[in-house]
Design a protein around this motif. Structure first.
Motif, short mmCIF file in Angstrom:
data_model
loop_
_atom_site.label_atom_id
_atom_site.label_comp_id
_atom_site.label_asym_id
_atom_site.label_seq_id
_atom_site.Cartn_x
_atom_site.Cartn_y
_atom_site.Cartn_z
N ARG A 254 -6.17 -6.79 2.51
CA ARG A 254 -6.65 -8.16 2.62
C ARG A 254 -6.36 -8.93 1.34
NH1 ARG A 254 -10.25 -10.58 6.02
NH2 ARG A 254 -10.85 -8.54 6.87
N GLY A 255 -6.62 -8.28 0.20
CA GLY A 255 -6.36 -8.92 -1.08
C GLY A 255 -4.89 -9.29 -1.23
N GLN B 210 0.83 -1.21 0.00
CA GLN B 210 0.00 0.00 0.00
C GLN B 210 0.87 1.26 0.00
OE1 GLN B 210 -3.27 0.41 2.81
NE2 GLN B 210 -3.33 2.62 2.47
N ASP C 123 -6.21 0.95 3.73
CA ASP C 123 -7.17 0.40 2.76
C ASP C 123 -7.34 -1.09 3.05
OD1 ASP C 123 -8.53 -0.56 0.54
OD2 ASP C 123 -7.46 0.72 -0.88
N ASP C 124 -8.31 -1.41 3.89
CA ASP C 124 -8.48 -2.79 4.35
C ASP C 124 -8.71 -3.77 3.21
OD1 ASP C 124 -8.04 -2.11 6.94
OD2 ASP C 124 -10.07 -2.52 7.67
N ASP C 125 -9.53 -3.41 2.23
CA ASP C 125 -9.83 -4.33 1.13
C ASP C 125 -8.57 -4.63 0.32
OD1 ASP C 125 -12.46 -4.47 1.88
OD2 ASP C 125 -13.17 -2.98 0.43
N PHE C 126 -7.80 -3.59 0.04
CA PHE C 126 -6.56 -3.76 -0.72
C PHE C 126 -5.58 -4.63 0.05
CE2 PHE C 126 -2.16 -2.39 -1.49
CZ PHE C 126 -2.06 -2.54 -2.86
N ASP D 61 -7.42 -11.74 9.62
CA ASP D 61 -7.98 -10.59 10.35
C ASP D 61 -6.98 -10.05 11.38
OD1 ASP D 61 -10.35 -10.68 8.93
OD2 ASP D 61 -11.43 -11.86 10.45
#
Length: 381
Positions: free
Chosen positions: A364-365, A241, A359-362, A347
């Motif tokens: 996690r991906g 990120q 950016d949690d979604d990024f 998590d």
């Protein structure tokens, strides 16, 4: 005159140099502090005495370093295993070219496993960017490392690469000493392991005959390293990120130290090393008249396939792939408990990332990709 003195700047120490280097390390307060952290409960004077008793680099590794590695195995893994049954002549000097997960432990665990099979340890290619303090440079050279010089001008880089190639050919051919080197500069942060052709071009700068003959001299063995958990996964996701948000972002010395410490002490679960067969027979089947660029690309592909085929896949890898795809394609390879445990693990790792504009979604991906890519690579064969 020593005909190999051109290697003095990059080679491991000679055994006769060790007593003086031990005294320099023993007198270094920073080294003492790190040693007391690594081996708590052992008086420094006792450790210093044990160092002074070591008459060779191998004795230092076996009598001094391996207690520390075995403690890591006990406390931070569910066991480390090596399958080198693909090698017909275990005692031959090989160049192990592996995927790269942990800065310190990839080569450390390999050497420990080789010793436990009654074999010699490897010499280790290590980038000078990691030699942050004088005591680190001394310690790695005691530990049979040779230095890969980076941050050079183009002309200096060519000269350094040619010298390192000559050193590696000398190490394999005349010293009959195996080598470990990562398949690329730095770790593949997303675990999508691909061999850099520049590594192979460096191999072929020295030696005799055509490119294939020079590569055969190196006795290249692809080596797959499989960690069930990567303790640095959240740090790698964070870096993704940071680079996305700031293309000029560069890791600091403090970042490198944190990665080394986290990799050493963090939980790894099962760890497995597996060799593919030596590439020499496959190299003989290549057409030496191929353009060099195509030839190096094909050899890089042979190494990649050797690594991909010998990954040990864990339930995590299959769960990650299904979570990314949003389905149950690989459900036969894990239980509902496996899926729940891995999801909870991701998590927790996400929770360790502290970033402005997180950016949690990024993130996690990226974490899931790290675990899914070994499976994807194996399926691509």
């Amino acid at each position: 005159m020593n005909m190999y003195e051109e290697f003095d700047e990059i080679r491991p120490y000679y055994d006769e140099e060790l007593p003086a280097v031990f005294e320099e390390l023993i007198a270094d307060p920073a080294f003492r502090h790190v040693l007391e952290l690594a081996l708590p409960g052992v008086p420094f004077d006792v450790l210093a005495s044990r160092m002074r008793m070591c008459k060779s680099k191998l004795q230092f590794q076996v009598d001094f370093c391996y207690d520390f590695l075995k403690r890591i195995i006990r406390e931070a893994t569910l066991g480390v295993t090596l399958d080198n049954s693909s090698l017909a002549d275990e005692g031959k000097a090989y160049t192990y070219v592996s995927n790269h997960r942990d800065i310190v432990l990839d080569s450390g665990f390999l050497s420990l496993m080789l010793v436990e099979k009654g074999l010699n340890t490897v010499e280790i290619a290590i980038g000078d960017n990691l030699l942050i303090y004088p005591w680190i440079k001394k310690l790695v050279r005691i530990n049979k490392s040779f230095i890969v010089q980076r941050a050079l001008t183009m002309r200096q880089m060519l000269e350094a690469s040619a010298r390192m190639s000559r050193y590696m050919h000398y190490t394999i051919g005349l010293k009959h000493q195996s080598i470990w080197i990562a398949q690329r500069e730095g770790r593949a942060k997303d675990s999508n392991d691909r061999t850099q052709e520049s590594i192979l071009k460096m191999f072929a700068m020295a030696g005799e005959g055509d490119v294939i003959s020079r590569l055969k001299e190196m006795n290249i063995v692809p080596l797959a390293i499989s960690y069930e958990f990567d303790p640095c996964d959240y740090l790698k996701a964070k870096e993704f990120q940071m680079k996305r948000d700031n293309p000029d972002y560069k890791k600091t010395t403090a970042d490198d130290l944190l990665n080394m410490q986290t990799g050493l002490m963090g939980w790894k679960g099962h760890v497995h090393f597996c060799t593919a067969p030596c590439l020499n027979e496959q190299l003989e089947r290549l057409d030496p008249a191929l353009p060099k660029q195509e030839l190096f690309a094909r050899v890089a592909g042979l190494i990649d396939r050797g690594i991909f085929a010998n990954y040990r896949l864990y339930p995590n890898n299959y769960v990650a792939a299904d979570l990314l795809e949003g389905g149950n394609r690989f459900a036969a390879h894990y239980t509902a408990d496996d899926r729940q445990r891995f999801t909870a693990y991701i998590d927790r790792q996400l929770g360790r990332i502290d970033l402005p504009g997180k950016d949690d979604d990024f993130l996690r991906g990226k974490l899931l990709e790290m675990y899914a890519n070994p499976l994807r690579n194996q399926l691509s064969l």
